[in-house]
Write an enzyme that holds these catalytic residues in place. Structure first.
Site, short mmCIF file in Angstrom:
data_model
loop_
_atom_site.label_atom_id
_atom_site.label_comp_id
_atom_site.label_asym_id
_atom_site.label_seq_id
_atom_site.Cartn_x
_atom_site.Cartn_y
_atom_site.Cartn_z
N VAL A 142 4.46 0.22 -8.07
CA VAL A 142 6.10 0.67 -8.49
C VAL A 142 5.91 2.24 -7.83
CG1 VAL A 142 6.56 -0.52 -10.24
CG2 VAL A 142 5.24 1.25 -10.86
N LYS A 143 4.78 2.56 -7.52
CA LYS A 143 4.56 4.11 -6.99
C LYS A 143 5.06 4.13 -5.55
CE LYS A 143 2.48 5.41 -10.66
NZ LYS A 143 1.85 4.34 -11.43
N HIS A 144 4.71 5.53 -5.09
CA HIS A 144 5.71 5.91 -3.80
C HIS A 144 5.22 4.89 -2.53
CE1 HIS A 144 8.03 8.51 -5.61
NE2 HIS A 144 8.53 8.87 -4.66
#
Ligand SMILES: Cc1ncc(COP(=O)(O)O)c(C=O)c1O
Length: 418
Positions: free
Chosen positions: A205-207
């Site tokens: 879910v991170k960049h």
């Protein structure tokens, strides 16, 4: 960038309607190709992609060194170990974070202490941190919540004064799990200008994602060498770090400390470390993703602008505040919703959205109210009033770069229509 998502066909409201999660990765053909190339190569782990990824990360963020590991949690743990956190120490962090930001202190036998957040930025502030610092304080872990940097310059100033007062080093470890690509005072988060180390996470879910993964950035060579040892069992191959020179070198009398003069089998365990190594497969994915970070961030910003336009004039809704020193990458888009004013419970609101195929999340339940922390450290409701007030109203709505404008409009319509 092409993107296909499965269409969900369940329930009478969901015919041909795709589910929109609150966050997700974006993997394209170039990512897949990068991973396949590693699978066909000689090195699946401990190979060249790890160093390549580390160099790319440190170069991007503007720090001298990066140590890549298998998760953000491991990165936090080895950062605390490198700062020599142990029993009797206090580690100050934010209550509005994922539990890992506090757990890393507990792994080292230290006591986590929670400083309250600012009601506008949802980040810990220097004045709240200052009040919590005492002789036991070893480390401060400011968390750049949702992508917006904490005010690191003022935190740095407070720490320097307290170091003088208590005549000891106090380490600052930035938890930038949400903030890769963000700017603070025109420099990339991760440059460690106001800190000793900065931690990143590459969860999907991170960049950018590496499947799972994390990294610690630093400008300090001593910390860098420690981080590398703690990542891999506390073992060193660095001739300069060897303790038993008579065992290590081919010719102990004229032991010049370079790899050629070391016995070919030789290594030493000088600390108790872990197996927190990241694979070359993960690093190849991370490298490929890093090239797209700029595009990912731009798309996030476009979606944020659409959300701000849609929600900023609604009485019962507060949109995210953006501090002038920061340029957030918007890992999360958190609305503060006055559910009482709207006459609906948050659970009902979330469930109604879910029926429409829109998944939302609460980031986070304040860590100091978790049963483990209440029972083990005597923390509890009332300790951090701003965080607790925030928790009553917060809701993260979908934000990820592969959302189409149609997705965004669907989210807006569904929230407004509730
Ligand atoms: C603020 C924060 N810190 C640390 C972590 C831990 O990272 P990881 O999931 O990569 O272990 C997370 C993950 O969600 C996080 O959000």
């Amino acid at each position: 960038m092409a993107y296909n998502r499965k269409v969900k066909k369940s329930g009478k409201h969901n015919i041909n309607m795709k589910t929109i999660p609150y966050g997700r990765q974006w993997i394209d053909e170039s990512d897949i190709e990068s991973v396949i190339n590693v699978l066909k190569s000689d090195w699946l782990t401990q190979g060249p992609k790890v160093e390549e990824f580390e160099k790319a990360l440190s170069g991007y963020c503007g720090a001298k060194y990066a140590v890549a590991v298998n998760s953000g949690t491991s990165a936090l743990h080895i950062a605390c170990l490198a700062a020599d956190v142990k029993g009797g120490d206090n580690v100050i962090t934010s209550p509005i974070t994922f539990v890992a930001s506090a757990n890393c202190a507990v792994y080292c036998g230290a006591k986590p202490v929670f400083a309250d957040i600012d009601p506008r930025t949802y980040n810990v502030t220097s004045d709240k941190i200052e009040k919590k610092i005492n002789k036991q304080t070893k480390v401060i872990i400011p968390v750049h919540f949702a992508g917006q940097s904490c005010d690191m310059k003022s935190i740095h100033k407070v720490i320097k004064n307290k170091e003088k007062k208590f005549n000891k080093k106090i380490f600052v470890i930035e938890d930038a799990s949400h903030a890769l690509g963000s700017l603070y005072k025109d420099k990339h988060v991760g440059s460690c200008v106001y800190s000793d180390m900065t931690v990143l996470s590459f969860h999907p879910v991170k960049h950018i994602t590496a499947g799972e993964g994390g990294a610690v950035l630093t400008n300090d060579e001593v910390l860098y060498n420690k981080l590398k040892r703690f990542r891999s069992h506390g073992i060193t191959n660095n001739p300069k770090e060897f303790v038993y020179k008579d065992q290590a070198f081919v010719n102990p009398q004229s032991a010049i400390e370079n790899p050629q003069s070391v016995n070919p089998w030789y290594y030493e365990q000088v600390d108790l470390g872990y197996n927190y190594r990241i694979t070359d497969i993960q690093c190849a994915l991370g490298l490929s993703q890093l090239k797209k970070l700029h595009d990912f961030s731009n798309r996030r910003r476009e979606i944020v602008d659409m959300y701000n336009d849609a929600f900023s004039n609604i009485d019962s809704i507060q949109t995210p505040f953006e501090s002038k020193d920061c340029n957030s990458n918007f890992h999360l888009y958190v609305l503060l919703i006055d559910f009482d004013q709207m006459g609906i419970k948050r659970s009902q609101f979330m469930n109604e959205l879910k029926k429409k195929g829109i998944l939302t999340q609460v980031h986070y339940i304040p860590v100091h109210t978790q049963p483990y922390y209440q029972e083990k450290f005597g923390t509890g409701w009332g300790d951090c009033p701003n965080a607790e007030k925030y928790y009553q109203k917060c809701l993260s709505i979908p934000l990820f770069p592969s959302m189409t404008n149609i997705d965004v409009e669907r989210v807006i319509k569904s929230i407004k229509g509730n």
